[in-house]
Design a protein around this motif. Structure first.
Motif, PDB file in Angstrom:
ATOM      1  N   GLY A  71     -80.306 -26.448  47.453  1.00  0.00           N
ATOM      2  CA  GLY A  71     -80.174 -28.332  45.870  1.00  0.00           C
ATOM      3  C   GLY A  71     -78.949 -28.958  45.392  1.00  0.00           C
ATOM      4  N   PHE A  72     -78.139 -29.448  46.166  1.00  0.00           N
ATOM      5  CA  PHE A  72     -76.659 -30.316  46.233  1.00  0.00           C
ATOM      6  C   PHE A  72     -76.684 -31.030  46.933  1.00  0.00           C
ATOM      7  N   ALA A  73     -76.520 -32.155  46.885  1.00  0.00           N
ATOM      8  CA  ALA A  73     -76.378 -33.303  48.017  1.00  0.00           C
ATOM      9  C   ALA A  73     -74.927 -33.795  47.508  1.00  0.00           C
ATOM     10  N   VAL A  74     -74.473 -34.061  48.864  1.00  0.00           N
ATOM     11  CA  VAL A  74     -72.967 -35.324  48.458  1.00  0.00           C
ATOM     12  C   VAL A  74     -73.739 -36.048  47.876  1.00  0.00           C
ATOM     13  N   GLY A  75     -72.591 -36.525  46.884  1.00  0.00           N
ATOM     14  CA  GLY A  75     -73.118 -37.995  45.747  1.00  0.00           C
ATOM     15  C   GLY A  75     -73.333 -36.833  44.147  1.00  0.00           C
ATOM     16  N   ASP A  76     -74.146 -36.054  44.177  1.00  0.00           N
ATOM     17  CA  ASP A  76     -74.238 -35.418  43.559  1.00  0.00           C
ATOM     18  C   ASP A  76     -73.155 -35.592  42.163  1.00  0.00           C
ATOM     19  N   ARG A  77     -73.470 -35.340  41.205  1.00  0.00           N
ATOM     20  CA  ARG A  77     -72.646 -35.228  39.930  1.00  0.00           C
ATOM     21  C   ARG A  77     -72.862 -33.826  38.703  1.00  0.00           C
ATOM     22  N   VAL A  78     -71.567 -33.350  38.871  1.00  0.00           N
ATOM     23  CA  VAL A  78     -71.406 -32.104  38.483  1.00  0.00           C
ATOM     24  C   VAL A  78     -71.046 -31.428  37.578  1.00  0.00           C
ATOM     25  N   THR A  79     -70.647 -30.493  36.731  1.00  0.00           N
ATOM     26  CA  THR A  79     -70.075 -29.777  36.036  1.00  0.00           C
ATOM     27  C   THR A  79     -69.482 -28.600  36.427  1.00  0.00           C
ATOM     28  N   GLY A  80     -69.125 -28.011  36.346  1.00  0.00           N
ATOM     29  CA  GLY A  80     -68.931 -26.313  36.604  1.00  0.00           C
ATOM     30  C   GLY A  80     -67.489 -25.790  36.798  1.00  0.00           C
ATOM     31  N   LEU A  81     -67.652 -24.473  36.236  1.00  0.00           N
ATOM     32  CA  LEU A  81     -66.098 -23.626  36.479  1.00  0.00           C
ATOM     33  C   LEU A  81     -65.388 -23.358  37.984  1.00  0.00           C
ATOM     34  N   CYS A  82     -63.929 -23.884  38.153  1.00  0.00           N
ATOM     35  CA  CYS A  82     -63.069 -23.619  39.337  1.00  0.00           C
ATOM     36  C   CYS A  82     -62.733 -22.300  38.835  1.00  0.00           C
ATOM     37  N   PHE A  83     -62.561 -21.097  39.263  1.00  0.00           N
ATOM     38  CA  PHE A  83     -61.996 -20.237  39.295  1.00  0.00           C
ATOM     39  C   PHE A  83     -60.981 -20.592  39.902  1.00  0.00           C
ATOM     40  N   GLY A  84     -59.494 -21.011  41.005  1.00  0.00           N
ATOM     41  CA  GLY A  84     -58.893 -21.701  41.931  1.00  0.00           C
ATOM     42  C   GLY A  84     -58.034 -22.522  40.864  1.00  0.00           C
ATOM     43  N   HIS A  85     -58.067 -23.806  41.830  1.00  0.00           N
ATOM     44  CA  HIS A  85     -56.855 -24.860  41.301  1.00  0.00           C
ATOM     45  C   HIS A  85     -57.839 -26.045  40.745  1.00  0.00           C
ATOM     46  N   GLY A  86     -57.576 -25.786  39.373  1.00  0.00           N
ATOM     47  CA  GLY A  86     -58.425 -27.000  39.298  1.00  0.00           C
ATOM     48  C   GLY A  86     -58.522 -28.328  38.319  1.00  0.00           C
ATOM     49  N   TYR A  87     -56.194 -27.939  38.115  1.00  0.00           N
ATOM     50  CA  TYR A  87     -56.747 -29.252  38.061  1.00  0.00           C
ATOM     51  C   TYR A  87     -55.694 -30.027  38.492  1.00  0.00           C
ATOM     52  N   ALA A  88     -56.515 -30.859  40.141  1.00  0.00           N
ATOM     53  CA  ALA A  88     -56.472 -31.531  41.042  1.00  0.00           C
ATOM     54  C   ALA A  88     -57.472 -32.514  40.911  1.00  0.00           C
ATOM     55  N   GLU A  89     -57.556 -33.151  42.298  1.00  0.00           N
ATOM     56  CA  GLU A  89     -58.094 -34.739  42.782  1.00  0.00           C
ATOM     57  C   GLU A  89     -59.604 -34.269  42.723  1.00  0.00           C
ATOM     58  N   VAL A  90     -59.633 -32.953  43.594  1.00  0.00           N
ATOM     59  CA  VAL A  90     -60.077 -31.963  44.593  1.00  0.00           C
ATOM     60  C   VAL A  90     -59.949 -30.959  44.448  1.00  0.00           C
ATOM     61  N   VAL A  91     -61.815 -30.253  43.720  1.00  0.00           N
ATOM     62  CA  VAL A  91     -61.531 -28.257  43.490  1.00  0.00           C
ATOM     63  C   VAL A  91     -63.085 -28.431  44.167  1.00  0.00           C
ATOM     64  N   PRO A  92     -63.054 -26.946  44.584  1.00  0.00           N
ATOM     65  CA  PRO A  92     -64.178 -26.430  45.392  1.00  0.00           C
ATOM     66  C   PRO A  92     -64.372 -25.784  43.505  1.00  0.00           C
ATOM     67  N   LEU A  93     -66.164 -25.445  43.470  1.00  0.00           N
ATOM     68  CA  LEU A  93     -66.730 -24.415  42.709  1.00  0.00           C
ATOM     69  C   LEU A  93     -67.899 -24.182  43.295  1.00  0.00           C
TER      70      LEU A  93
END
Length: 305
Positions: A71-93
């Motif tokens: 349901g997602f592709a590289v290049g999509d713009r998304v918003t969501g919650l990060c439960f790890g390190h979210g104050y970062a340039e690259v984050v997992p959601l």
């Protein structure tokens, strides 16, 4: 990549260079553009015995997909919650916690609207808000509160009372549709309300119960604790309800997605307007935390990358 963290209770926050993470199963890897700062995360820095990752609301562009993500592709713009390190340039959601950002909306719009708006809708649902009822919203100039003021009106509130810590903060909720504003220290908060949405807790909680009319409801969703007298509930046949957004997100994904779509529709129509107190660079996260901790913000505080 740059990441903000701290290494002992109370901080200070600092920026470090670390390798970018890889997406795990069921995760999106996102190049962050904006990160929303929340009171629970700020409190954890001050109160948690051991350092915790600075997570939270993130918006940006998908750069990689973990195993099993659809349901997602590289290049999509998304918003969501990060439960790890979210104050970062690259984050997992986590993919189930992420949603698309509509065309024409910015990353700052997304982090100011979606998570805080979902909390506001959640507490209104928990309160069983009905058309024609009177509402009280505490922390009404905060990231959730200023949206709750608007959404209470959307839900048909006949009167919305905005409670704020400082009279100087009353202008924002009044401009967004509140009928009146009161300061926590005011001797009177006016006529009782049918339901109250409390984001403050602590010593203010008893005052909020007192503002609820007989038969009315209080929804408490603060991380600030506080106690309620059972007698005060019994004497007025009042109901107290605790609300936690994380539980809803985990157990009611259909509700989560339906309400997320509703928020973007209201945003597109101009019915709900997220307010941003300030945007600051990632390196100035400590300044953003100070605004939240001192409750001096009027609307959302956002880190931009």
């Amino acid at each position: 990549m740059r990441r903000v963290r701290y290494d002992h209770q109370g901080g200070p926050l600092f920026t470090e260079e670390v390798p970018a993470p890889a997406p795990g199963p069921g995760e999106l890897l996102v190049r962050a553009e904006a990160v929303g700062v929340t009171l629970p995360v700020v409190r954890k820095v001050r109160e948690a015995a051991e350092p915790v990752p600075l997570g939270g609301e993130v918006a940006g562009e998908v750069v990689a997909l973990g195993a099993g993500v659809g349901g997602f592709a590289v290049g999509d713009r998304v918003t969501g919650l990060c439960f790890g390190h979210g104050y970062a340039e690259v984050v997992p959601l986590l993919a189930p916690m992420a949603g698309p950002i509509p065309r024409g909306a910015s990353a700052v719009d997304a982090v100011a609207l979606v998570r805080s708006g979902l909390v506001a809708l959640g507490v209104l649902d928990a309160a069983g808000a009905r058309r024609g009822e009177r509402a009280l919203v505490t922390a009404a100039a905060g990231g959730v509160g200023h949206l709750a003021v608007q959404l209470a009106r959307v839900r048909g509130a006949s009167r919305v009372v905005a409670a704020v810590s400082d009279p100087a903060k009353a202008a924002l909720p009044l401009a967004l549709g509140a009928d009146s504003a009161v300061a926590y220290a005011d001797a009177s908060w006016g006529e009782p309300v049918d339901y109250a949405l409390d984001a403050v807790g602590g010593d203010l909680l008893g005052r909020v119960v007192g503002a609820v009319a007989p038969g009315g409801r209080l929804v408490a969703y603060s991380s600030g604790g506080g106690s309620i007298s059972a007698y005060d509930l019994l004497a007025g046949a009042k109901t107290a309800i605790g609300f936690q957004m994380a539980r809803i997100a985990r157990e009611q994904p259909a509700w989560y997605e339906r309400r997320r779509r509703e928020l973007w529709e209201l945003f597109a129509a101009g019915t709900v307007r997220p307010a941003v107190h300030a945007t600051v660079p990632l390196d100035e996260a400590a300044r953003a935390h100070e605004w939240i901790e001192t409750r001096s913000n009027r609307g959302k505080v956002v880190l931009v990358i």
